[in-house]
Each structure stands twice: as C-alpha cells, then as structure tokens.
Design a protein around this motif. Structure first.
Motif, PDB file in Angstrom:
ATOM      1  N   HIS A 166       0.815  -1.219   0.000  1.00 44.91           N
ATOM      2  CA  HIS A 166       0.000   0.000   0.000  1.00 44.91           C
ATOM      3  C   HIS A 166       0.843   1.261   0.000  1.00 44.91           C
ATOM      4  N   VAL A 167       2.134   1.151   0.336  1.00 38.90           N
ATOM      5  CA  VAL A 167       3.038   2.305   0.341  1.00 38.90           C
ATOM      6  C   VAL A 167       3.875   2.273  -0.935  1.00 38.90           C
ATOM      7  N   SER A 168       3.892   3.399  -1.634  1.00 39.43           N
ATOM      8  CA  SER A 168       4.686   3.504  -2.858  1.00 39.43           C
ATOM      9  C   SER A 168       5.672   4.659  -2.745  1.00 39.43           C
ATOM     10  N   TRP A 169       6.962   4.317  -2.683  1.00 37.57           N
ATOM     11  CA  TRP A 169       7.990   5.357  -2.733  1.00 37.57           C
ATOM     12  C   TRP A 169       7.999   5.987  -4.118  1.00 37.57           C
ATOM     13  N   VAL A 170       7.846   5.195  -5.147  1.00 37.08           N
ATOM     14  CA  VAL A 170       7.816   5.693  -6.525  1.00 37.08           C
ATOM     15  C   VAL A 170       6.683   6.702  -6.690  1.00 37.08           C
ATOM     16  N   GLY A 171       5.519   6.365  -6.169  1.00 39.04           N
ATOM     17  CA  GLY A 171       4.351   7.218  -6.322  1.00 39.04           C
ATOM     18  C   GLY A 171       4.508   8.584  -5.677  1.00 39.04           C
ATOM     19  N   GLN A 172       5.396   8.699  -4.702  1.00 39.70           N
ATOM     20  CA  GLN A 172       5.601   9.988  -4.044  1.00 39.70           C
ATOM     21  C   GLN A 172       6.246  11.019  -4.963  1.00 39.70           C
ATOM     22  N   ALA A 173       6.874  10.546  -6.051  1.00 45.35           N
ATOM     23  CA  ALA A 173       7.502  11.464  -6.998  1.00 45.35           C
ATOM     24  C   ALA A 173       6.906  11.365  -8.399  1.00 45.35           C
ATOM     25  N   ALA A 174       6.032  10.402  -8.635  1.00 41.58           N
ATOM     26  CA  ALA A 174       5.460  10.199  -9.967  1.00 41.58           C
ATOM     27  C   ALA A 174       4.417  11.261 -10.291  1.00 41.58           C
ATOM     28  N   LYS A 175       4.280  11.542 -11.569  1.00 35.98           N
ATOM     29  CA  LYS A 175       3.234  12.448 -12.048  1.00 35.98           C
ATOM     30  C   LYS A 175       1.859  11.854 -11.765  1.00 35.98           C
ATOM     31  N   GLY A 176       1.736  10.539 -11.911  1.00 30.40           N
ATOM     32  CA  GLY A 176       0.485   9.837 -11.671  1.00 30.40           C
ATOM     33  C   GLY A 176       0.718   8.345 -11.633  1.00 30.40           C
ATOM     34  N   THR A 177      -0.329   7.614 -11.285  1.00 33.17           N
ATOM     35  CA  THR A 177      -0.259   6.158 -11.160  1.00 33.17           C
ATOM     36  C   THR A 177      -1.438   5.520 -11.877  1.00 33.17           C
ATOM     37  N   ILE A 178      -1.151   4.473 -12.628  1.00 34.37           N
ATOM     38  CA  ILE A 178      -2.193   3.669 -13.263  1.00 34.37           C
ATOM     39  C   ILE A 178      -1.971   2.229 -12.829  1.00 34.37           C
ATOM     40  N   ALA A 179      -2.996   1.633 -12.234  1.00 33.43           N
ATOM     41  CA  ALA A 179      -2.838   0.302 -11.653  1.00 33.43           C
ATOM     42  C   ALA A 179      -4.127  -0.492 -11.747  1.00 33.43           C
ATOM     43  N   GLY A 180      -3.966  -1.810 -11.816  1.00 30.33           N
ATOM     44  CA  GLY A 180      -5.099  -2.696 -11.679  1.00 30.33           C
ATOM     45  C   GLY A 180      -5.760  -3.137 -12.967  1.00 30.33           C
ATOM     46  N   PHE A 181      -5.230  -2.759 -14.108  1.00 32.15           N
ATOM     47  CA  PHE A 181      -5.861  -3.089 -15.378  1.00 32.15           C
ATOM     48  C   PHE A 181      -5.051  -4.084 -16.208  1.00 32.15           C
ATOM     49  N   GLY A 182      -4.176  -4.829 -15.554  1.00 31.65           N
ATOM     50  CA  GLY A 182      -3.355  -5.793 -16.280  1.00 31.65           C
ATOM     51  C   GLY A 182      -2.479  -5.078 -17.297  1.00 31.65           C
ATOM     52  N   ALA A 183      -2.252  -5.736 -18.422  1.00 31.16           N
ATOM     53  CA  ALA A 183      -1.413  -5.149 -19.470  1.00 31.16           C
ATOM     54  C   ALA A 183      -1.982  -3.817 -19.958  1.00 31.16           C
ATOM     55  N   GLN A 184      -3.284  -3.649 -19.840  1.00 28.29           N
ATOM     56  CA  GLN A 184      -3.918  -2.402 -20.273  1.00 28.29           C
ATOM     57  C   GLN A 184      -3.413  -1.208 -19.460  1.00 28.29           C
ATOM     58  N   SER A 185      -2.897  -1.442 -18.252  1.00 29.17           N
ATOM     59  CA  SER A 185      -2.327  -0.347 -17.457  1.00 29.17           C
ATOM     60  C   SER A 185      -1.220   0.361 -18.236  1.00 29.17           C
TER      61      SER A 185
END
Length: 145
Positions: A115-134
């Motif tokens: 649930h903790v993302s170090w990457v997400g703290q600096a990313a423009k945005g996050t896309i998750a949960g859609f398999g390869a479609q992500s």
C-alpha cells in the motif's frame, strides 16, 4: 514530425510475466506488452524504449539515461522496488521527465506492505489494476503530457 521518446522501465520479476502468478499478473509476457506499446506508440508519434532489470541500480541508471536523452516521459513499473526503494524515489526527483507509475495489479487490494509507494511519491500519476492495459493507459497519458 519527430517522435516523442518514452522509456518503459520494468523492475524485478517482470521478465517472468506470463509464467509468474498469471491469476494476478495475467498471461501476457513483457514482450507482448512491448509489442502492443510499440504499435500504439507509432500511432501516437511515440518511440518506446522497453527495458527490464532485476537490479535496482540499473533502473536508476535508466532513469538518468531517459533524462539525458530528453525523453518525453517514463513509464515505470518498479515491481517490488515500488515499496522499498528510496533510491528510485531520489532518481525520479532528480529528473525533469515526468514519470508515470504503472502496475498490472492494484497494490491497494493486496498485502498491506504494497500500500506504500515510494515511486508514487515522486510520480506524475499512477495507473494500476488493469493488467497489461495499465501500460496502454499510461502511454495514452504520456502522449497527452
């Protein structure tokens, strides 16, 4: 018209896609995803550079390389390093190219440590949960940046 350059960086164990826990990560391989991205990228005027490493430092080096090559954006699926790597956080903060965090599964529906993302703290945005479609959704977002 020249193409925009988008790096697609993949972390540990993503070379095992299609074999590793397909009920979570799907049956497509990383090569399959790379082909889909390259095809859609051409339609969007984007050249994709698809890379994978099981080594944290290599991912840091590729983030720096993306910056040095004036990449338009970076799609980053850091795998388990998402939840552990301050080095990746610092590397993302050290570049101006926007980074879009990508996950095949939704980390928030999995074990608490995910649930903790170090990457997400600096990313423009996050896309998750859609398999390869992500990845495809992230490429579309990158094209619009």
């Amino acid at each position: 018209m020249s193409s925009k350059l988008v790096y697609v960086l993949n972390g540990p164990n993503l070379n095992r896609l299609g074999k590793r826990e397909p009920e979570i990560y799907g049956s497509q391989t990383l090569d399959d995803i790379g082909e889909m991205l390259a095809t859609r990228g051409r339609e969007l005027g984007i050249e994709t550079v698809m890379l994978q490493s099981n080594h944290e430092g290599q991912l840091v080096d590729w983030l720096h390389e993306a910056e040095d090559k004036d990449a338009h954006a970076v799609l980053l699926n850091a795998g388990a390093y998402t939840h552990t790597s301050v080095a990746l956080l610092d590397a993302i903060r050290s570049i101006t190219a926007p980074v879009i965090e990508v996950h095949l599964s939704n980390p928030h529906t999995r074990e608490a440590f995910r649930h903790v993302s170090w990457v997400g703290q600096a990313a423009k945005g996050t896309i998750a949960g859609f398999g390869a479609q992500s990845y495809m959704l992230a490429l579309e977002a990158a094209a619009k940046l």
